[in-house]
Write a protein that holds these residues in place. Structure first.
Motif, PDB file in Angstrom:
ATOM      1  N   ALA A  75       0.783  -1.169   0.069  1.00 54.07           N
ATOM      2  CA  ALA A  75      -0.089  -0.165   0.137  1.00 54.07           C
ATOM      3  C   ALA A  75       0.921   1.266   0.083  1.00 54.07           C
ATOM      4  O   ALA A  75       0.648   2.108  -0.724  1.00 54.07           O
ATOM      5  CB  ALA A  75      -0.828   0.092   1.137  1.00 54.07           C
ATOM      6  N   ILE A  76       1.939   1.420   0.801  1.00 57.21           N
ATOM      7  CA  ILE A  76       2.954   2.509   0.788  1.00 57.21           C
ATOM      8  C   ILE A  76       3.413   2.571  -0.563  1.00 57.21           C
ATOM      9  O   ILE A  76       3.742   3.800  -1.210  1.00 57.21           O
ATOM     10  CB  ILE A  76       3.640   2.300   2.012  1.00 57.21           C
ATOM     11  N   GLU A  77       3.922   1.320  -0.933  1.00 62.80           N
ATOM     12  CA  GLU A  77       4.784   1.438  -2.151  1.00 62.80           C
ATOM     13  C   GLU A  77       4.092   2.030  -3.215  1.00 62.80           C
ATOM     14  O   GLU A  77       4.467   3.003  -4.263  1.00 62.80           O
ATOM     15  CB  GLU A  77       5.276   0.137  -2.445  1.00 62.80           C
ATOM     16  N   SER A  78       2.791   1.759  -3.455  1.00 66.96           N
ATOM     17  CA  SER A  78       2.007   1.964  -4.588  1.00 66.96           C
ATOM     18  C   SER A  78       1.342   3.822  -4.466  1.00 66.96           C
ATOM     19  O   SER A  78       1.320   4.180  -5.395  1.00 66.96           O
ATOM     20  CB  SER A  78       0.594   1.533  -4.397  1.00 66.96           C
ATOM     21  N   ARG A  79       1.694   4.181  -3.265  1.00 66.53           N
ATOM     22  CA  ARG A  79       1.562   5.466  -3.074  1.00 66.53           C
ATOM     23  C   ARG A  79       2.748   6.377  -3.536  1.00 66.53           C
ATOM     24  O   ARG A  79       2.446   7.322  -4.130  1.00 66.53           O
ATOM     25  CB  ARG A  79       0.919   5.826  -1.635  1.00 66.53           C
ATOM     26  N   PHE A  80       3.786   5.858  -3.273  1.00 71.51           N
ATOM     27  CA  PHE A  80       4.973   6.626  -3.341  1.00 71.51           C
ATOM     28  C   PHE A  80       5.728   6.526  -4.619  1.00 71.51           C
ATOM     29  O   PHE A  80       6.670   7.037  -5.022  1.00 71.51           O
ATOM     30  CB  PHE A  80       6.138   6.314  -2.262  1.00 71.51           C
ATOM     31  N   SER A  81       5.162   5.369  -5.358  1.00 72.55           N
ATOM     32  CA  SER A  81       5.684   4.956  -6.754  1.00 72.55           C
ATOM     33  C   SER A  81       4.913   5.544  -7.720  1.00 72.55           C
ATOM     34  O   SER A  81       5.535   5.342  -9.008  1.00 72.55           O
ATOM     35  CB  SER A  81       5.921   3.510  -7.008  1.00 72.55           C
TER      36      SER A  81
END
Length: 320
Positions: free
Chosen positions: A313-319
């Motif tokens: 979830a974090i990766e999808s927001r920051f990528s």
């Protein structure tokens, strides 16, 4: 009025108070008038008189700033009698409560919704009457929400006891004198306890908590306790707030991360899973590194899955 109530009133010594029967066009007016007449026939311990000024709801004015729009029967008879005794001879209040009362210098309106079968309502009646009896700036109206259902519906009251402060703040369930007075004086919802926020959640007002925290620009003191609560349904309700913060005020939501990470090791597995979910919703790259570190030593498969979902979830927001 049942036989037991009649006997209690007969045995009661009375206080000599004058109670005013409010004049109203409401259909329940006759019920209140008949109740007062029945009381008078049983005991001379009260002076009953009829008010001249029309009011919206029928009821009894225990003193000018204390209105009781309920029939004091069943569970409510005892706190009603105690309230009359408090008015007749001021009940000593704790020093902390007295000090707060002395700071109330502008009129405030408290509306308490009760129900005769409610187990917690007598406690709130017994809590509030002494406050209003000691401070004429506090205008207290006690209403039987099961009798005056339209008023309860208009005020969006879903359960009892429910206490409204000037119609812009509410508590459900029992609440302390100091919390009520602190809110009257400060109107700062950030000081609300976890227990009070839990009641607000359970009444379906998660959005109120979200918007008030956004308006204040800070997480309320008691909110983290909801996310860390032992009861799953409470954590679930708090998650709704976290999701809304992640969408509407991500920087504010992020301030929850350190608290949740600090408490992670102290919680049971189900709560740990919810903490990981919340961190996935609000976390940043630093949070991501912490979750990755946890993942490397987690043993429970459900927690591993929750940690990986949070990382994704974090990766999808920051990528993106």
């Amino acid at each position: 009025m049942d036989k037991a109530a009649r006997q209690i009133i007969k045995d009661w010594q009375g206080t000599g108070n004058t109670v005013t029967i409010l004049a109203s066009d409401h259909p329940e007016q006759k019920t209140f008038t008949k109740f007062a007449e029945a009381w008078s026939a049983l005991s001379t311990g009260l002076n009953w008189k009829t008010g001249a000024t029309a009011s919206e709801l029928p009821g009894f004015a225990l003193q000018p700033n204390i209105i009781y729009s309920a029939l004091p029967m069943e569970r409510e008879l005892s706190p009603f009698l105690k309230g009359l005794e408090t008015i007749a001879a001021q009940r000593p209040l704790p020093d902390a409560v007295r000090a707060l009362l002395e700071q109330v210098r502008r009129p405030v309106r408290l509306t308490l919704y009760i129900a005769l079968q409610c187990p917690h309502c007598p406690v709130m009646v017994d809590t509030l009457i002494p406050l209003a009896a000691a401070c004429d700036m506090i205008h207290l109206h006690i209403i039987d929400g099961s009798l005056f259902t339209e008023n309860a519906r208009n005020d969006k009251v879903m359960s009892a006891p429910c206490l409204l402060l000037d119609n812009d703040f509410r508590w459900t369930g029992a609440v302390s004198e100091t919390e009520i007075l602190s809110m009257i004086l400060n109107r700062d919802p950030s000081s609300l306890s976890t227990a009070t926020l839990k009641n607000i959640l359970e009444e379906g007002n998660a959005d109120w908590i979200t918007q008030e925290m956004i308006r204040a620009g800070k997480i309320f003191n008691g909110f983290a306790g909801l996310l860390l609560h032992d009861t799953w349904s409470v954590r679930l309700g708090a998650m709704v707030v976290v999701e809304a913060l992640a969408e509407q005020a991500p920087d504010l939501g992020l301030t929850l991360a350190p608290v949740l990470m600090d408490e992670f090791e102290t919680k049971e597995i189900p709560a740990q899973g919810d903490i990981l979910y919340a961190l996935g919703e609000i976390g940043n790259l630093e949070t991501k590194a912490w979750i990755a570190q946890q993942l490397s030593r987690l043993e429970h498969e459900d927690l591993k899955d929750a940690a990986q979902d949070a990382l994704d979830a974090i990766e999808s927001r920051f990528s993106g």
